[in-house]
Design an enzyme around this catalytic site. Structure first.
Site, mmCIF file in Angstrom:
data_model
loop_
_atom_site.group_PDB
_atom_site.id
_atom_site.type_symbol
_atom_site.label_atom_id
_atom_site.label_comp_id
_atom_site.label_asym_id
_atom_site.label_seq_id
_atom_site.Cartn_x
_atom_site.Cartn_y
_atom_site.Cartn_z
ATOM 1 N N GLU A 486 -5.551 -45.239 80.225
ATOM 2 C CA GLU A 486 -6.039 -45.441 78.828
ATOM 3 C C GLU A 486 -6.690 -44.630 78.260
ATOM 4 O O GLU A 486 -6.464 -43.799 77.090
ATOM 5 C CB GLU A 486 -6.047 -46.782 78.489
ATOM 6 C CG GLU A 486 -6.581 -47.138 77.016
ATOM 7 C CD GLU A 486 -5.058 -47.097 76.153
ATOM 8 O OE1 GLU A 486 -3.933 -46.900 76.820
ATOM 9 O OE2 GLU A 486 -5.181 -47.207 75.223
ATOM 10 N N THR A 597 5.604 -41.152 63.921
ATOM 11 C CA THR A 597 4.670 -41.276 64.841
ATOM 12 C C THR A 597 5.196 -42.419 66.092
ATOM 13 O O THR A 597 4.677 -42.518 67.015
ATOM 14 C CB THR A 597 3.305 -41.969 64.577
ATOM 15 O OG1 THR A 597 2.128 -41.690 65.452
ATOM 16 C CG2 THR A 597 3.191 -43.158 63.916
HETATM 17 C C1 DMJ Z 1 2.918 -46.063 69.068
HETATM 18 O O1 DMJ Z 1 3.087 -47.143 68.369
HETATM 19 C C2 DMJ Z 1 2.592 -44.792 68.174
HETATM 20 O O2 DMJ Z 1 2.831 -43.539 68.819
HETATM 21 C C3 DMJ Z 1 1.348 -44.882 67.533
HETATM 22 O O3 DMJ Z 1 0.946 -43.768 66.439
HETATM 23 C C4 DMJ Z 1 0.211 -44.999 68.534
HETATM 24 N N1 DMJ Z 1 0.618 -46.066 69.716
HETATM 25 C C5 DMJ Z 1 1.880 -46.341 70.052
HETATM 26 C C6 DMJ Z 1 2.140 -45.854 71.264
HETATM 27 O O4 DMJ Z 1 1.173 -45.346 72.195
#
Ligand code: DMJ
Length: 616
Positions: A486, A597
């Site tokens: 992580e 994202t």
């Molecule tokens: C996802 O939900 C998206 O990429 C977000 O921007 C960050 N975290 C998670 C995946 O790790």
């Protein structure tokens, strides 16, 4: 005096005979009616209709929202800007070239069904004004067919085999979700049940919404149809709990928007707009910076209870909200995000950096913690992607992105003693030499932005993107499982390894693979496909369990302990990016699509030969 000389005009000044008055008034009212009616027949009638029939008239006015002019300014494309247009290949023509075989037939049938679904433009109950957006027109504005000439199938048999493997993983993850957790948010594969969680305020089916586009592009027809049927019959947006604005936006709104743009199914558009409306009260703060948490069922909570808002949350709405405006014809969504943009542009930034916390009440930074990983990450991503999605017309986003990147380079980018480039975190001027898995998306981000940087910086940005991606790969190769932790550190002798027990877990996150995918598309260096394949093998070996995929608690031990969670982003992002990595570049080509994202593809608003979408 003049009137006195005219026949029929009485001596009493303006006086006319009654019959003359009547004829004159009749003529006048006829003229007015004619002019008003004509407005609706002009070519730009959609915009005029919007002015006269705008839904904003019925929307509550929020404090601090941007003006409609800002919205138009933002969406407008400079007429003199030229873009070399690639020969447009029609999607229909592509479909004809599809090869035979049962799956292929199903796929063709599915895709042609969705084509015709898009033609039957049904009206929405929930504010999606289907007359304002033409799906057919939108498809014509794409430079290439979304799924490529052969669904992105690579000619190289080894790559194709790898792609098929990823598809099998998706089917396995999906089948188990369907079997044990159908309608819940996520699958718990060890206990074989569903998980609801508290991020989505009572909304259900996060894995279904997050999977729609992945299933579609992979040609998993039956599975896609099941998902669509569930949205039709069971996706209930009238929930009443507290939800994360960010999570609901990126997964649900983003997932529904992508599903709509790929398939043309009105259902997805209507649901996206219906949900978008429910998010609007979050912006009722003194600054217009939304709160992070919203009660989906209530319009009455006050802003006073809000804590700080998080940069990566309120800064990760732009792409979806601009598309909500495109599809609904309602400018309010773009106004809301433009208002956030304006405030961020104006506010003083320490060393040009954007801290992670901001008060939605005062509009001031709350503390000076800066990170390209968690809390900050997707804000930067959405700046460059807003620019790309606007067909490179959103100059404010461009300026903000490149100056942020300069500040990041000047203050956060570091080289380890072993020669690894990384992004440190910044706490009031003091560096924390730690990089989160989340920050590994930045390889891809810097890569896709390289070409639009200053000419003398372009190669440098591409090199930086490659170096960051390399470092993130190192964080994988230095673990026993070949999966990354992580967070990894570069102090006390550590180089791209986790030093704290609490940082050793891997929860099926996509960011490293996401950067492999972008770097592959940008460079075609085969190492990125090899690195992706290493990840596939590690996922298979350590995360695949009998009933799905699970995160693991410690990437440094081969006696793995599973966390019993198949995250929805594994289906929406990790597997999608792997699939794209092993596909030809014409599957969701980057000339036409940006990924939100959560890896949901949203189309670029091309306007070369006139406006392609409703508001432009
Ligand atoms: C996802 O939900 C998206 O990429 C977000 O921007 C960050 N975290 C998670 C995946 O790790």
């Amino acid at each position: 005096m003049v009137f006195r000389k005219l026949p029929g005009v009485s001596a009493s000044g303006m006086g006319l005979r009654l019959s003359q008055k009547f004829v004159f008034l009749l003529f006048l009212s006829g003229l007015v009616t004619l002019c008003f009616g004509a407005l609706f027949f002009l070519p730009d009638s959609v915009r005029l209709k919007r002015i006269f029939l705008s839904k904003t008239e019925t929307q509550p006015v929020t404090v601090g929202s941007g003006s409609e002019n800002d919205v138009r300014e933002h969406l407008k494309r400079p007429k003199d800007q030229e873009h070399p247009r690639k020969p447009s290949v029609s999607h229909e023509a592509t479909e004809e070239r599809l090869a035979g075989g049962k799956a292929q037939e199903d796929l063709t049938l599915l895709r042609s069904k969705t084509e015709s679904a898009s033609e039957k433009s049904t009206s929405s109950d929930h504010g999606a004004t289907s007359d304002t957006f033409s799906y057919k027109k939108f498809k014509r504005c794409l430079l290439r067919p979304p799924l490529g000439t052969d669904d992105g199938k690579p000619s190289d048999p080894k790559t194709n085999e790898r792609r098929e493997k990823v598809k099998e993983m998706m089917k396995f993850a999906w089948d188990n979700y369907k079997r044990y957790a159908w309608g819940k948010n996520e699958l718990q594969p060890l206990t074989r049940n569903g998980h609801i969680g508290n991020m989505f305020g009572g909304l259900r089916g996060a894995s279904i919404i997050d999977s729609l586009d992945t299933l579609y592009i992979m040609g998993l027809v039956e599975e896609y149809n099941d998902a669509k049927d569930w949205v039709q019959t069971s996706l209930d947006l009238n929930s009443n709990g507290e939800a994360s604005l960010f999570e609901v936006n990126i997964r649900y709104v983003g997932g529904l928007l992508s599903a709509y743009y790929l398939t043309g199914e009105e259902l997805f558009k209507n649901k996206a707009v219906e949900l978008g409306e429910k998010l609007l009260p979050a912006f009722n703060t003194p600054t217009g910076i939304p709160r992070g948490v919203i009660n989906l069922g209530s319009w009455s909570w006050g802003w006073a209870s809000a804590g700080s808002s998080i940069l990566a949350e309120f800064g990760t709405l732009h792409l979806e909200f601009v598309h909500l405006t495109e599809l609904s014809g309602n400018p309010i969504y773009t106004e809301k995000v433009m208002n956030i943009r304006k405030l961020l542009n104006k506010i003083e930034k320490p060393h040009g950096l954007y801290p992670n916390f901001l008060s939605p009440v005062s509009g001031n930074w709350v503390q000076h913690h800066v990170s390209i990983g968690g809390l900050g990450d997707s804000f930067y991503e959405y700046l460059i992607k807003s620019y790309l999605m606007s067909d490179k017309t959103d100059d404010d986003a461009k300026k903000m992105y490149y100056s942020a990147l300069e500040a990041i380079e000047a203050n956060l980018v570091q080289k380890s003693p072993g020669g690894l480039t990384y992004m440190a975190e910044w706490r009031g001027g003091i560096l924390d030499h730690k990089m989160g898995h989340l920050a590994c998306f930045s390889g891809g981000m810097i890569g896709i932005g390289a070409d639009d940087g200053a000419p003398e910086k372009r190669q440098h940005y591409l090199d930086l993107a490659a170096e960051i991606t390399h470092t993130c790969h190192e964080s994988y190769t230095r673990s026993a499982t070949k999966l990354g932790p992580e967070a990894f550190r570069f102090d006390s002798g550590a180089e791209a390894t986790a030093t704290r027990l609490s940082d050793r877990y891997y929860i099926l996150r996509p960011e490293v693979i996401e950067s492999y995918m972008y770097m592959w598309r940008l460079t075609h260096d085969p190492k990125y496909r090899e690195w992706g394949w290493e990840a596939v093998q590690a996922l298979e070996e350590h995360c695949r369990v009998e009933s799905g995929f699970s995160g693991i608690r410690d990437v440094y031990t081969l006696t793995v302990s599973h966390d019993n969670m198949q995250q929805s982003f594994f289906l929406s992002e990790t597997l999608k990016y792997l699939y794209l990595l092993f596909s030809d570049d014409d599957l969701l080509p980057l000339e036409d699509w940006v990924f939100n994202t959560e890896a949901h593809p949203l189309p670029i608003v091309h306007e070369e030969s006139g406006p392609c979408m409703s508001l432009s």
